[in-house]
Design an enzyme around this catalytic site. Sequence first.
Site, PDB file in Angstrom:
ATOM      1  N   PHE B 220       0.827  -1.200   0.000  1.00 35.78           N
ATOM      2  CA  PHE B 220       0.000   0.000   0.000  1.00 35.78           C
ATOM      3  C   PHE B 220       0.864   1.253   0.000  1.00 35.78           C
ATOM      4  O   PHE B 220       2.015   1.237   0.453  1.00 35.78           O
ATOM      5  CB  PHE B 220      -0.917  -0.008   1.217  1.00 35.78           C
ATOM      6  N   GLY B 221       0.254   2.335  -0.477  1.00 39.17           N
ATOM      7  CA  GLY B 221       0.990   3.591  -0.564  1.00 39.17           C
ATOM      8  C   GLY B 221       1.567   4.011   0.771  1.00 39.17           C
ATOM      9  O   GLY B 221       2.748   4.335   0.892  1.00 39.17           O
ATOM     10  N   GLU B 223       2.180   2.301   3.415  1.00 36.83           N
ATOM     11  CA  GLU B 223       3.094   1.349   4.061  1.00 36.83           C
ATOM     12  C   GLU B 223       4.368   1.078   3.248  1.00 36.83           C
ATOM     13  O   GLU B 223       5.422   0.814   3.832  1.00 36.83           O
ATOM     14  CB  GLU B 223       2.369   0.022   4.313  1.00 36.83           C
ATOM     15  N   GLU B 263       3.512  12.634 -13.237  1.00 35.53           N
ATOM     16  CA  GLU B 263       2.484  12.665 -14.266  1.00 35.53           C
ATOM     17  C   GLU B 263       1.171  12.629 -13.521  1.00 35.53           C
ATOM     18  O   GLU B 263       0.830  11.622 -12.907  1.00 35.53           O
ATOM     19  CB  GLU B 263       2.650  11.488 -15.216  1.00 35.53           C
ATOM     20  N   CYS B 302      -5.339   9.334 -17.909  1.00 32.87           N
ATOM     21  CA  CYS B 302      -5.127  10.712 -17.450  1.00 32.87           C
ATOM     22  C   CYS B 302      -5.498  11.721 -18.532  1.00 32.87           C
ATOM     23  O   CYS B 302      -5.828  12.858 -18.237  1.00 32.87           O
ATOM     24  CB  CYS B 302      -3.672  10.914 -17.052  1.00 32.87           C
ATOM     25  N   GLU B 403     -11.438  15.352 -12.692  1.00 30.28           N
ATOM     26  CA  GLU B 403     -11.213  14.120 -13.417  1.00 30.28           C
ATOM     27  C   GLU B 403     -12.026  13.002 -12.778  1.00 30.28           C
ATOM     28  O   GLU B 403     -11.807  12.645 -11.627  1.00 30.28           O
ATOM     29  CB  GLU B 403      -9.725  13.783 -13.397  1.00 30.28           C
TER      30      GLU B 403
END
Lengths: 128, 507
Positions: B220-221, B223, B263, B302, B403
């Site tokens: 995970f981001g 962790e 990005e 994106c 978005e």
Amino acid sequence: MGGSRVDLTPQAAQLLCRLRAVHGPLMFHQSGGCCDGSSPMCFPLGEFKLGGSDVHLGDLAVDGLAEPVQVWMSRAQFEYWRHTHLTIDVVPGRGSGFSVEAPEGVRFLIRSRLLTEQELLELDGSVG
Amino acid sequence: MSKYAAPGEEGSIVSYQPRYDHFIGGEYVPPVKGGYFENPTPVTGQTFTEVARGTAEDVEAALDAAHGAAPAWGRTSAAERAVILNKMADRMEANLELLAVAESWENGKACRETLAADIPLAIDHLRYFAGAIRAQEGHLSQIDENTVAYHFHEPLGVVGQIIPWNFPILMAIWKLAPALAAGNAVVLKPAEQTPASIHVLLGLVADLLPPGVLNVVNGFGVEAGKPLASSPRIRKIAFTGETTTGRLIMQYASENLIPVTLELGGKSPNIFFNDVAAAQDAFYDKALEGFAMFALNQGEVCTCPSRALIQRGIYEDFLAASVKRVEQIKQGDPLDTETMIGAQASNDQLEKIMSYIDIGRQEGAKVLTGGERADLGGALSGGYYVQPTVFEGDNRMRIFQEEIFGPVVSVTRFEDYADAMKIANDTLYGLGAGVWSRDTTTAYRAGRDIQAGRVWVNNYHAYPAHAAFGGYKQSGVGRENHKMMLDHYQQTKNLLVSYSPDALGFF
């Protein structure tokens, strides 16, 4: 002060209590753009550096938490969002970004409604 | 027409393992803390494998391996590295269908896209950077008769890369190809929504790289991503994602004084001028397809052309024809080659899209088609499907400004050229844009006036290597897909050499 711009659901409040026990005091920053964006990111308070480019949308009082949970958004994004009221909810999901709830198998989510004219009158000038 | 057997079913060309560990130092290593997380396929919502839940300890081990490998890897010749990249491309090409099906199962996207776009583009990207690094030259400056300044391209060393979930393999290769070509060792963290397909890729190519040159830590981001992005042991961090996390990554990078490439998001305008409808010919048909491109990859791009701006003179007719075109999009099993739009990548992504459709309606935007979750029946009922949706509204609405990252386009009209540019540029973002016109002067001027890093003229959603891709405004920093990305993975060594035998005379 008058009306509020942000609120949270009981489910989100319960989750915040659990996360508070693990991570300490918390804050939200509403993200914009790409993959995991357009979502509220929950960080340990102070992890995300705020600045003059941010707007303080409000403080969420959560039963069981000593301190309110601040909610912020970038000023540029706020200009496009200021006519809407935001409710932070939580749904099952894989989470993302560096938001602290992701490992719990859930994701904070914004639900929106239009602010009423009365609310807009009360709020106008109270932020920024 | 054909339909691939789902991984796990008899006859499938893909066999996912029941569990994936971290790939560190050329071998699979279990997570230090022993945790794993389930990975569901968006196609059915069912878990098909579990993946190591990485923590700071695993990131440190990967950094150890990368630092061990980086010096020797950085000294290999460009020719050696190019051969390896080309071999990776060859292996991928020989296994194109396998990778395409694996990616479709992982992300939910239709295999007709992974077969024709994701995987072929990834292959070509490796070959492009293999060629680019061979052709790269340093420079020298003759300062005076006896003094020469040599400029060498040297690798940064160890770099971190955080990959998004919308094109798990292609986005990994977009970042890996320039980094490896330039001679860096990499610690890469895939997205937690799509952590597995890269391991299918590694199964095909990992033996080509010296151990430690490429390390993959899942998790995970908060962790695994944070310990990587904030580590003082990386010399650069590359990230694709959104604005808040982009800012956080820049903060971490500022603490370590390292460069970042980002990005981030977009809200790309797709502009149709009156002359598009001057004839009902092949070009007109192409423009209608250009409108429908918002549904490519379920809108999880994106650069999704999520705002369509149509000039007043053709507005009603062109919009009606566009909606008709959108209604012909076939939604279904992503593993069926006839399917044009598959599943959203995760449940929370589905929920977010539906919350945006809700606020769009509240703001008074009109749903011209779609607007609902799609239930495809059978096993697919558990998957995350959204109908392609066309909104008609105003550029100040939230659905025109944020978005959504789903198959949702918001349409508005414009009066003239100036009005088109005003609406197009009234956005926080500047990643992509489309301009459709038979008049080359209009197309050129619009292309230059739009504040975006990529403007497609009379086409959309093409991503060839050798065409720079990156954002203006809040859409990011850096340009991928082009040899200029090598600059972001190299540092300049200046060797200032005196060939004079004489002292200066100061002391």
